[in-house]
Design an enzyme around this catalytic site. Structure first.
Site, PDB file in Angstrom:
ATOM      1  N   CYS A 263      13.629  15.420  55.664  1.00 51.41           N
ATOM      2  CA  CYS A 263      12.440  14.825  56.324  1.00 51.41           C
ATOM      3  C   CYS A 263      12.239  15.859  57.799  1.00 51.41           C
ATOM      4  O   CYS A 263      11.418  16.594  57.830  1.00 51.41           O
ATOM      5  CB  CYS A 263      12.555  13.242  56.653  1.00 51.41           C
ATOM      6  SG  CYS A 263      12.617  12.427  55.124  1.00 51.41           S
ATOM      7  N   ARG A 330      19.995  17.833  50.725  1.00 54.96           N
ATOM      8  CA  ARG A 330      18.919  18.600  51.155  1.00 54.96           C
ATOM      9  C   ARG A 330      18.894  18.811  52.697  1.00 54.96           C
ATOM     10  O   ARG A 330      19.156  17.984  53.279  1.00 54.96           O
ATOM     11  CB  ARG A 330      17.615  17.870  50.675  1.00 54.96           C
ATOM     12  CG  ARG A 330      17.182  18.080  49.385  1.00 54.96           C
ATOM     13  CD  ARG A 330      15.739  17.395  49.073  1.00 54.96           C
ATOM     14  NE  ARG A 330      16.086  15.901  48.982  1.00 54.96           N
ATOM     15  CZ  ARG A 330      15.047  15.158  48.914  1.00 54.96           C
ATOM     16  NH1 ARG A 330      13.735  15.462  48.698  1.00 54.96           N
ATOM     17  NH2 ARG A 330      15.068  13.826  48.867  1.00 54.96           N
TER      18      ARG A 330
HETATM   19  C1  UGA Z   1      14.287  10.109  58.909  1.00 56.22           C
HETATM   20  C2  UGA Z   1      13.796   8.958  59.621  1.00 56.22           C
HETATM   21  O1  UGA Z   1      14.813   8.259  60.372  1.00 56.22           O
HETATM   22  C3  UGA Z   1      12.901   7.971  58.801  1.00 56.22           C
HETATM   23  O2  UGA Z   1      12.242   6.949  59.786  1.00 56.22           O
HETATM   24  C4  UGA Z   1      11.887   8.565  58.085  1.00 56.22           C
HETATM   25  O3  UGA Z   1      11.063   7.623  57.260  1.00 56.22           O
HETATM   26  C5  UGA Z   1      12.503   9.471  57.202  1.00 56.22           C
HETATM   27  O4  UGA Z   1      13.066  10.486  58.124  1.00 56.22           O
HETATM   28  C6  UGA Z   1      11.242  10.212  56.233  1.00 56.22           C
HETATM   29  O5  UGA Z   1      10.314  10.675  56.990  1.00 56.22           O
HETATM   30  O6  UGA Z   1      11.202   9.820  55.161  1.00 56.22           O
HETATM   31  P1  UGA Z   1      16.429  10.207  57.216  1.00 56.22           P
HETATM   32  O7  UGA Z   1      15.966  11.590  56.925  1.00 56.22           O
HETATM   33  O8  UGA Z   1      16.538   9.237  55.849  1.00 56.22           O
HETATM   34  O9  UGA Z   1      15.218   9.286  57.794  1.00 56.22           O
HETATM   35  O10 UGA Z   1      17.661  10.225  57.867  1.00 56.22           O
HETATM   36  P2  UGA Z   1      17.875   9.775  59.520  1.00 56.22           P
HETATM   37  O11 UGA Z   1      18.919   8.632  59.467  1.00 56.22           O
HETATM   38  O12 UGA Z   1      16.784   9.705  60.426  1.00 56.22           O
HETATM   39  O13 UGA Z   1      19.043  10.745  59.857  1.00 56.22           O
HETATM   40  C7  UGA Z   1      18.189  12.288  59.736  1.00 56.22           C
HETATM   41  C8  UGA Z   1      19.447  13.230  60.401  1.00 56.22           C
HETATM   42  O14 UGA Z   1      19.555  13.241  61.765  1.00 56.22           O
HETATM   43  C9  UGA Z   1      20.788  13.314  59.772  1.00 56.22           C
HETATM   44  O15 UGA Z   1      21.071  14.475  59.374  1.00 56.22           O
HETATM   45  C10 UGA Z   1      21.409  12.607  60.593  1.00 56.22           C
HETATM   46  O16 UGA Z   1      22.855  12.841  60.514  1.00 56.22           O
HETATM   47  C11 UGA Z   1      20.968  13.246  61.855  1.00 56.22           C
HETATM   48  N1  UGA Z   1      21.354  12.341  63.033  1.00 56.22           N
HETATM   49  C12 UGA Z   1      20.683  11.077  63.357  1.00 56.22           C
HETATM   50  C13 UGA Z   1      22.005  12.933  64.007  1.00 56.22           C
HETATM   51  O17 UGA Z   1      22.449  13.934  63.927  1.00 56.22           O
HETATM   52  N2  UGA Z   1      22.059  12.120  65.236  1.00 56.22           N
HETATM   53  C14 UGA Z   1      21.734  10.994  65.396  1.00 56.22           C
HETATM   54  O18 UGA Z   1      22.205  10.195  66.321  1.00 56.22           O
HETATM   55  C15 UGA Z   1      21.104  10.301  64.428  1.00 56.22           C
END
Ligand code: UGA
Length: 441
Positions: A263, A330
């Site tokens: 995403c 991914r």
């Molecule tokens: C993200 C959004 O959080 C969702 O609200 C949205 O619906 C989704 O994309 C989408 O568009 O479908 P997601 O990709 O499943 O969700 O995962 P996240 O939990 O947001 O994490 C994204 C990335 O950021 C991961 O690689 C995670 O490790 C990283 N991250 C997250 C960090 O490096 N630091 C943080 O503090 C939080």
């Protein structure tokens, strides 16, 4: 509560979770999937993706008959009162979203509208996509027919998808008619969450802007982490101190090796591109991307600074998925770090609780890329342990055992899962991200 006949088109993350979710909310659901292998699995109640609780719900809804799967889009769209478009919108070469699957679905729906239908885009799409869906429907036989197009973006996170579906922070509904608004309100009637009703363009922008803002928070804190490392401060404490300010909030201030997944990288590209197409220079987001890309090189440099020569060393890696509780790889940081380590002459010992099968398709097992079924065998005899995903299992690891198994006691933690003092007690050298010079001495 009214119950609706709902067709969900596309059984990817958003589609499959939504289909099961709508069935659980009391609606009759058909989910359309064109990939025959996936479809066969789904009909058997097997989820093609790992997502906590999803397979159980899928089996339950199939068994009680409120959910079925088919490849037949025409028949499903004709049967349904409400059609949710949940197909993929992958990035094209220039970063813009490839909307060909959305267009194809719109064309097919156009031909089967008899009585009123509500067509809802749930895939993440650039602003103005609903207008194009409408135009496509008009062009392909929908002219003069009774229908509405709406936007209802999904905010679920992988690994937490069902919980996010049933307990969202908000439900966003972009509509052009009271009838469409009423139907969407009815569909979500059982969910206790604020509902924000907007025009369609606004709803589409809310989704892209939300993901871009979260990615920006991550890149911001990663730069702060670099400064913390340079001056001997602790980024976790900085994030805590910032996050206590309610205007900032602590969420998504976790420093590390950067964001991945299907995403954020894709949505940032698409948001920058759509802004560009409307002569808006969103260079702020280009910086966010650049910072994220450089995380991997910086992490590799840290490994080299500590280990000196990497050639012929063995490194264990814990965590291959882009985040915990998913088998999705991914845009995972592992996919970028591993080729760099291999080109340095390192042999790798890989472990992940769920993502090994997916990862093997990209990096088949060789004498320099070996997979292990438990974290401790992966570590045995390795010169260092590198942590790339913050699985719960790793947080609870037996560090005394890790120390015993490692040939040299080095841990590089790209997710800051331990407290430095705790790890050091076991005689391990610990290199987290942005947690002070004391940790790298
Ligand atoms: C993200 C959004 O959080 C969702 O609200 C949205 O619906 C989704 O994309 C989408 O568009 O479908 P997601 O990709 O499943 O969700 O995962 P996240 O939990 O947001 O994490 C994204 C990335 O950021 C991961 O690689 C995670 O490790 C990283 N991250 C997250 C960090 O490096 N630091 C943080 O503090 C939080």
């Amino acid at each position: 509560m009214s119950s609706y006949r709902i067709a969900v088109v596309g059984a990817g993350y958003v589609g499959l979770v939504s289909a099961c979710g709508f069935a659980e909310l009391g609606h009759e659901v058909v989910c359309v999937e064109k990939d025959e292998d996936k479809l066969a699995m789904l009909k058997e109640g097997v989820s093609p993706i790992y997502e906590p609780g999803l397979e159980e719900l899928l089996k339950e809804k199939l068994a009680c008959g409120s959910l079925r799967f088919t490849h037949d889009l025409g028949e499903s769209a004709a049967w349904a009162q409400v059609i949710f478009i949940c197909v993929g919108t992958p990035p094209r070469e220039d970063g813009s979203a490839d909307l060909s699957q959305v267009e194809e679905v719109a064309r097919r729906i156009a031909g089967v509208i008899d009585e009123y239908k509500l067509i809802v885009e749930k895939s993440t799409v650039p602003v103005k996509t609903a207008q194009w869906i409408k135009r496509t429907i008009e062009l392909y036989g929908g002219k003069g027919k009774s229908y509405d197009v709406a936007s209802n973006p999904e905010f679920l996170r992988e690994g937490n998808a069902l919980n996010d579906f049933f307990n969202p922070d908000r439900i966003v509904i972009g509509v052009e008619s009271d009838r469409a608004e009423k139907i969407l309100r009815d569909i979500y009637a059982k969910i206790d969450a604020p509902i924000l009703v907007t025009d369609i363009n606004t709803a589409e922008i809310i989704k892209h802007a939300s993901n871009s803002f979260l990615a920006m928070k991550i890149s911001f804190i990663n730069m702060v982490a670099d400064l913390c490392e340079a001056v001997g401060a602790d980024v976790k404490r900085v994030a805590k101190g910032m996050g206590l300010d309610r205007r900032i909030g602590e969420a998504f201030l976790g420093a590390g090796i950067g964001y991945g997944g299907s995403c954020f990288p894709k949505d940032l590209k698409a948001f920058i591109k759509i802004a560009e197409e409307h002569h808006v220079d969103f260079s702020l987001l280009k910086e966010v991307q650049k910072i994220n890309e450089l995380r991997i090189e910086r992490f590799l440099k840290k490994i080299k600074d500590v280990m000196w020569v990497l050639k012929d060393k063995e490194i264990a890696i814990w965590g291959l998925s882009f985040k915990p509780d998913t088998d999705d790889i991914r845009e995972a940081p592992s996919l970028r770090l591993i080729p760099l380590l291999l080109s340095e002459g390192v042999s790798l010992r890989l472990y992940d609780p769920k993502a090994i099968n997916n990862f093997k398709r990209v990096f088949p097992e060789t004498d320099r890329v070996r997979y292990f079924t438990d974290p401790y065998s992966a570590v045995e005899g390795a010169h260092a342990l590198v942590i790339l995903t913050e699985w719960e299992e790793f947080k609870r690891a037996d560090l005394a055992r890790v120390k015993e198994l490692l040939l040299t006691p080095l841990i590089f933690d790209g997710r800051n899962i331990f407290e430095p003092e705790e790890v050091q007690k076991f005689g391990l050298e610990y290199y987290p991200v942005g947690r002070g010079r004391s940790c790298v001495e």
